[in-house]
Design a protein around this motif. Sequence first.
Motif, short mmCIF file in Angstrom:
data_model
loop_
_atom_site.label_atom_id
_atom_site.label_comp_id
_atom_site.label_asym_id
_atom_site.label_seq_id
_atom_site.Cartn_x
_atom_site.Cartn_y
_atom_site.Cartn_z
N VAL A 143 20.67 1.65 -103.60
CA VAL A 143 20.46 1.40 -105.03
C VAL A 143 19.56 0.18 -105.20
CG1 VAL A 143 21.59 0.92 -107.21
CG2 VAL A 143 22.74 2.33 -105.48
N THR A 144 19.91 -0.93 -104.53
CA THR A 144 19.13 -2.15 -104.67
C THR A 144 17.71 -1.96 -104.14
OG1 THR A 144 21.16 -3.41 -104.45
CG2 THR A 144 19.11 -4.60 -104.13
N MET A 145 17.59 -1.27 -103.02
CA MET A 145 16.26 -1.04 -102.45
C MET A 145 15.40 -0.23 -103.42
SD MET A 145 15.88 -0.77 -98.56
CE MET A 145 16.37 -2.03 -97.44
N SER A 146 15.96 0.84 -103.97
CA SER A 146 15.21 1.66 -104.93
C SER A 146 14.73 0.80 -106.08
CB SER A 146 16.10 2.77 -105.49
OG SER A 146 16.61 3.55 -104.46
N LEU A 147 15.66 0.00 -106.58
CA LEU A 147 15.33 -0.85 -107.72
C LEU A 147 14.20 -1.80 -107.38
CD1 LEU A 147 15.94 -1.90 -110.52
CD2 LEU A 147 17.84 -3.20 -109.60
N VAL A 148 14.32 -2.49 -106.24
CA VAL A 148 13.34 -3.53 -105.90
C VAL A 148 11.98 -2.90 -105.60
CG1 VAL A 148 12.73 -5.30 -104.23
CG2 VAL A 148 15.05 -5.17 -105.10
N PHE A 149 11.95 -1.84 -104.79
CA PHE A 149 10.64 -1.36 -104.40
C PHE A 149 9.89 -0.71 -105.56
CE2 PHE A 149 12.31 -2.07 -100.13
CZ PHE A 149 11.29 -2.89 -99.70
N GLY A 150 10.63 0.01 -106.40
CA GLY A 150 9.96 0.54 -107.59
C GLY A 150 9.39 -0.58 -108.44
N ALA A 151 10.20 -1.64 -108.62
CA ALA A 151 9.76 -2.75 -109.45
C ALA A 151 8.56 -3.46 -108.83
CB ALA A 151 10.91 -3.72 -109.67
N VAL A 152 8.56 -3.61 -107.49
CA VAL A 152 7.45 -4.28 -106.82
C VAL A 152 6.14 -3.57 -107.12
CG1 VAL A 152 6.39 -4.71 -104.57
CG2 VAL A 152 8.76 -5.32 -104.95
N VAL A 153 6.16 -2.23 -106.95
CA VAL A 153 4.95 -1.46 -107.21
C VAL A 153 4.48 -1.69 -108.65
CG1 VAL A 153 4.03 0.87 -107.41
CG2 VAL A 153 5.52 0.27 -105.50
N LEU A 154 5.43 -1.63 -109.56
CA LEU A 154 5.08 -1.79 -110.97
C LEU A 154 4.54 -3.19 -111.26
CD1 LEU A 154 7.66 -0.21 -113.42
CD2 LEU A 154 5.19 -0.01 -113.44
N TRP A 155 5.22 -4.22 -110.75
CA TRP A 155 4.78 -5.56 -111.15
C TRP A 155 3.45 -5.92 -110.53
CZ3 TRP A 155 9.55 -7.43 -108.24
CH2 TRP A 155 9.24 -8.13 -107.07
N LEU A 156 3.20 -5.40 -109.33
CA LEU A 156 1.87 -5.65 -108.76
C LEU A 156 0.81 -4.92 -109.58
CD1 LEU A 156 2.51 -5.46 -104.92
CD2 LEU A 156 2.23 -7.47 -106.35
N ALA A 157 1.15 -3.70 -109.99
CA ALA A 157 0.19 -2.90 -110.74
C ALA A 157 -0.08 -3.50 -112.11
CB ALA A 157 0.71 -1.48 -110.90
N ILE A 158 0.89 -4.24 -112.65
CA ILE A 158 0.67 -4.86 -113.96
C ILE A 158 0.09 -6.26 -113.79
CG2 ILE A 158 1.79 -5.66 -116.07
CD1 ILE A 158 4.00 -3.57 -115.54
N GLY A 159 0.72 -7.05 -112.93
CA GLY A 159 0.40 -8.48 -112.87
C GLY A 159 -0.98 -8.79 -112.32
N ILE A 160 -1.33 -8.14 -111.21
CA ILE A 160 -2.59 -8.51 -110.56
C ILE A 160 -3.81 -8.14 -111.39
CG2 ILE A 160 -4.00 -8.01 -108.52
CD1 ILE A 160 -1.47 -8.31 -106.89
N PRO A 161 -3.88 -6.93 -111.94
CA PRO A 161 -5.04 -6.63 -112.79
C PRO A 161 -5.16 -7.57 -113.98
CG PRO A 161 -3.90 -4.61 -112.24
CD PRO A 161 -3.05 -5.73 -111.73
N ILE A 162 -4.02 -7.93 -114.57
CA ILE A 162 -4.08 -8.86 -115.70
C ILE A 162 -4.61 -10.20 -115.24
CG2 ILE A 162 -2.67 -10.20 -117.31
CD1 ILE A 162 -0.97 -7.81 -117.78
N GLY A 163 -4.13 -10.67 -114.11
CA GLY A 163 -4.58 -11.95 -113.59
C GLY A 163 -6.08 -11.94 -113.29
N ILE A 164 -6.54 -10.84 -112.68
CA ILE A 164 -7.97 -10.77 -112.34
C ILE A 164 -8.82 -10.71 -113.60
CG2 ILE A 164 -9.71 -9.28 -111.30
CD1 ILE A 164 -7.73 -8.57 -109.14
N ALA A 165 -8.37 -9.89 -114.54
CA ALA A 165 -9.15 -9.76 -115.79
C ALA A 165 -9.22 -11.11 -116.50
CB ALA A 165 -8.51 -8.70 -116.68
N SER A 166 -8.10 -11.84 -116.50
CA SER A 166 -8.09 -13.17 -117.14
C SER A 166 -9.07 -14.10 -116.46
CB SER A 166 -6.70 -13.78 -117.03
OG SER A 166 -5.84 -13.22 -117.97
N ALA A 167 -9.04 -14.09 -115.14
CA ALA A 167 -9.83 -15.07 -114.40
C ALA A 167 -11.33 -14.78 -114.51
CB ALA A 167 -9.41 -15.07 -112.93
N LYS A 168 -11.68 -13.51 -114.72
CA LYS A 168 -13.10 -13.19 -114.75
C LYS A 168 -13.79 -13.77 -115.97
CE LYS A 168 -14.74 -9.11 -113.54
NZ LYS A 168 -14.70 -7.64 -113.37
N HIS A 169 -13.05 -13.85 -117.06
CA HIS A 169 -13.65 -14.43 -118.26
C HIS A 169 -12.70 -15.45 -118.84
CE1 HIS A 169 -16.70 -11.35 -118.10
NE2 HIS A 169 -15.74 -10.48 -117.88
#
Lengths: 630, 326, 321
Positions: free
Chosen positions: C97-123
């Motif tokens: 249960v915990t593994m499912s929760l964490v790994f799904g969340a990891v994929v999601l947060w990387l997919a959300i956080g990193i693009p936002i960070g890169i887009a912010s930094a570019k301009h």
Amino acid sequence: MALLEVSNLVVDIPTEDGTVHAVQDVSFTVHEGEFFGIVGESGSGKSVMVQSIMGLVAGARTSGTVDFRGRNLLALDDEAMRSVRGREIGMIFQDPLSSLHPQYTVGWQIVEQIRAHEKISQQAAKARAIELLERVRIPDAAARFDAYPHQFSGGMRQRVMIAMALSLGPALIIADEPTTALDSTVQAQILDLLDEMRREFGATVVMISHDLGVLARVADRVMVMYAGRRMELGESANVLCSPAHPYTAGLLRSSAFNREPGTPLVPIAGRPPSLLAPPSGCAFASRCPDAMSICSERPPLRRYDDGTEVACWLEGEPGEPPAPELPPAVEARSDDPAADASIVRVESLRLAFPQRRGPASVVLDDITLEVRRGETLGLVGESGCGKTTLARAIAGLVAPTAGTVTFDGHELSTLGRREWRSLRRRVQVVFQDPFGSLNPRRRVGSIIGDPFRIHGLASGAERRAEVQELMELVGLNPEHYNRFPSQFSGGQRQRIGIARAIALKPELVILDEPVSALDVSIQAQVLNLLDELQRTLGLTYLFISHDLSVVRHVCDRIAVMEGGRIIELDDADRLYRDPQQPFTKRLLAAAAPEIPRTPARRRLVRAARPREAGPAPVLLPERAIEGARR
Amino acid sequence: MSLSTSKPPAPRLATPKTAAIAARNAADVQLRGSWSLTFARLRRDPASIGSIAVILLIVAFAIGAPLVAAWTGHGPTEQFRDTGLSPSGIPVGPSAEFLLGADQLGRDVLVRLAYGAQVSLLVGVVASIAASMIGVVVGVVAGFFGGPVDTVLSRITDLVMSVPFLLCAIALVAVLGPSLPLSIAVIVFFSWTGLARVIRGQVMALRHREFVEAARSLGASRTSIMFRDILPNLVVPIIVYTTLMIPSAIVFEATLSFLGLGIVPPTPSWGNMLADAANGSLYLIAWWMVVVPGGALLALTLAFNLLGDGLRDALDPAASKGGKGA
Amino acid sequence: MTRFILSRVGFGLLVLFLLSVFVFVLFYVSPSDPARIIAGDKATEELMAQIRVKLGLDQPIYVQYLNFVGNLLRGDIGFSYRSGLPVSDLLYARIPVTMSLVFGAVVLWLAIGIPIGIASAKHPGSLRDRFGQGFAIVGISFPTFVLGMMALFLLYFLPTKAGVTLFPPGGYVPFAQDPLGWAWHLILPWTTLALVVAAVYARLTRGQMLEVLGQDYIRTARAKGLTERRITYTHAFRSAMPPLVTQLGIDIGLMLGGVIVIEQVFGLLGVGSLAVTSVAMQDRPVVIAIVLLGGVFVVVANLVVDLLYAVLDSRVRTAAR
């Protein structure tokens, strides 16, 4: 034929403090196949100018035109500009270590550039990259293809940069201070390589430098910039040997390599104007020895029949201001009149740092040296040769592994705490980096007052008076007592460092590259100040520098260091005339030669108001046609 | 992978690295005191002003909690089972009697919110200040003395950082029994490490700066160097970091209370108000029980985070914008 | 390099040792009596004494500790005081249960956080940057459980009341049994966790990217005539990555030890909720096992990070040769 034609270029950069008018109305033409030099001190706008031509300055607002092979670079869209960069114009930057990506191999980085512009296979690109590396004479190029930038030496890295810039056979190569970060012997090699590659590839080179000596060596034509404006432009022999602009003349007068040793340099007084609010008239007027009242108006562009163009109101040759008068030298200070002539004796000094793996790294090896009271002893060598470490050992800041340092008869390693503290009053250090050696969070008054505080000598109003007297002495405004170091320019900061060093009237002052970080005109001011202080206070100097011309100018004796050893030590003159060691000879060969001053033989052709369109007011009608299209 | 021994510095480059920096250097720096400059920058930042206002408002609200209680006539733990609960035992929503509604025991959410603010602010501020003091001391000592002292302190820091802190915290609280001082102690214990690392890094860098060597060559003592030369350069990271630590301490406390391991009921805290709401999913029908304390919690942490960011930008503008040269 | 790895492994073992000692001592000083927990309220003193002897609780603490470690090395974690079941069985049921929760969340947060960070930094300073920064600061300020409760209220309760069931209220369906149901049940907890953590990554990415984009070699990349995309990803992001990897390793390690709050809010029976109930019931063997398990995850994650760091940094890699 003109390859690059820049007309009325203006670059403004908005910052938090206001808009910096980095480049103001600069025009010049670079002909195909020539080596075009741009010289200027920091803040002259030379770097900003070429980088904004390439669209590399974020947030810059540009106007004017930059015509390159029939296209206006400033008007190109991103995609078109991208295909110009790297393919038609290659660039080489100042610091090859930080300019190469640390996480990719050099081969990868060259291949990347080739394949960004040409559809060729990986193998073909790699073969071409290796060939390029061979042509810039990287030994064992095929094997070094897979090495990372940090595995190369500084000079080799710059060769890689050059190979990369040449990889697509660009018509124009812009080199932005390509040799500044390198040792002088390497500098010469890179300059030669650049020149050779230009001929071999048939490229045109625009090179930026703050160093007149470097440009004098290689440039066909030079442009002198100051405070974002173009001051003078012409054949380099004409401009450098018989300058028509007072600023160029002043620069040459304040360059140590260009003055007879022992004669004082003639600095340009004052400092450059703020680019936030540049003066409306001539930017140089406030520092110009030939300034007239009309200089508050924007100067006309005068053309001479030898092709020299000058933005100045002056009609004749720039005047020669008198050299500053130096006070008579006093006898070297000594607490003990019976003391012997040498103030410091270094005997078989050795310093080694233990390494975690392998043998200890030896920084100083068997050094024996004597500093005579009242002299200026120069310590010269390339980066990493141990000269700074030696200075620190002499100052007692690092303990040697073996050997002794004796100061005025006392051996440093045997000193007790109290004696060590009192020694600190007699030996002082002026550091290289005027930005790093002053605590940014403390006020200048408290920085200069530190010696008094630490040794419990003066406090309160008394200390303040002492500090202000010192500030006066080194040429700072005593009213700036409460300012922070960041509110001073580099030269002023170095004066603060000097004031701190001489506060307790030391006998020996160790000067660790005291002017390396400063502009030429400021260098001269600081060098003259040091000379003056030595004469009036009877100081002994240990002067460390990588710049032979500066050392030759100020030193009585010179010690040359290489690989942690002193390989040659002699009177300055004799060392220059008759160097014994091959390394010394190489150093001397790499140093900038004196530029011979020849009287100007030129006639004014035409003068034009810079901004005005259409035919300019013609002063000498009969020569106008010839001058208009050179 | 040996760390560098002291390498003689290469000649400084005569020209600054990027064009924009060159332009900035060339621009004359005006005479302005660093504090007045900071305030001027802060005043120009609406987010900072807004967050200061929110923080002051919540502080006033917390201090005025007894006044709120007196004004409404409801004590923080007083239960109004007849007026605060519907006949079927469901808490009443916002009304004239209960401005922000009542909870499952018929207590006034507004009054509890005010008293809860006291807990949140107290824990947040006390824990962050204590943690930052520990962090600064550890960081400065480790960075300044280096060698074995540094090794030991850094290892301890690493150790605390490698502990699954929430698990340990709940184990600790479960065994020793929940209380306010224990909550603070737990938060402090797991919060100082970040600042210690930052400060250590800064001190190590500062220690090799030439101005420290200059002080040494003048004969300054270690204490003098530490307090006069190094510490003033640490003021910015300390202020910023401490400010940013407050919201995480507040959330930490709320989390402990939410899990029933923080402030002991019936004493109100925002965390156990939210726990009450979550209990039996009561908040699904009494939304104000989660929106009010949750919103307050969010507002407070957001305000501190914004203030921390604003302070960093104002105190150290170059760092936050990066060296955006090209 | 091997020396480096060995020292990291040694440090990890030290962490685990200290953790186990900490939990052991903690329960030793605890006023609660395990015999009472096992035997119930009405048990006689005699019975409780018997139980103590059986569990070895009458022995001095160091003997108890050595027995515990001995058993652990033999793969025996002990039995729960409450249910009498082997602790390993309890954990096996909870870890997926915990593994499912964490790994799904990891994929999601990387997919959300990193693009936002890169887009912010570019301009930096642009509208997009302000938006990204606003998202980041709100996300960082949001306590996880408040966001979770709000998500449940808005996305589960209100639609359900209106007659549309968008999401389940929580619970867990094993992946092997029904992959779609698995994802459907986890989507709210994933999103909640991911939004909060993505904010951290957006900020971190932005800061790193800003620093890297100011480097000289990025100017070189532009001067080479590369596309903006290539400059951003191949050149800048490549250099910005190592600190992100470090942070990711630490986060995954910490979270596998129990995403306590999220599991509580969404009623997921994972390791975290087991920890909470065991702590409340003073179920000593279970708590010790969970804390040590959490420690193992952190230690392993740190080790992986150290190795990755060496792979990612050419300077470390070449120095190791």
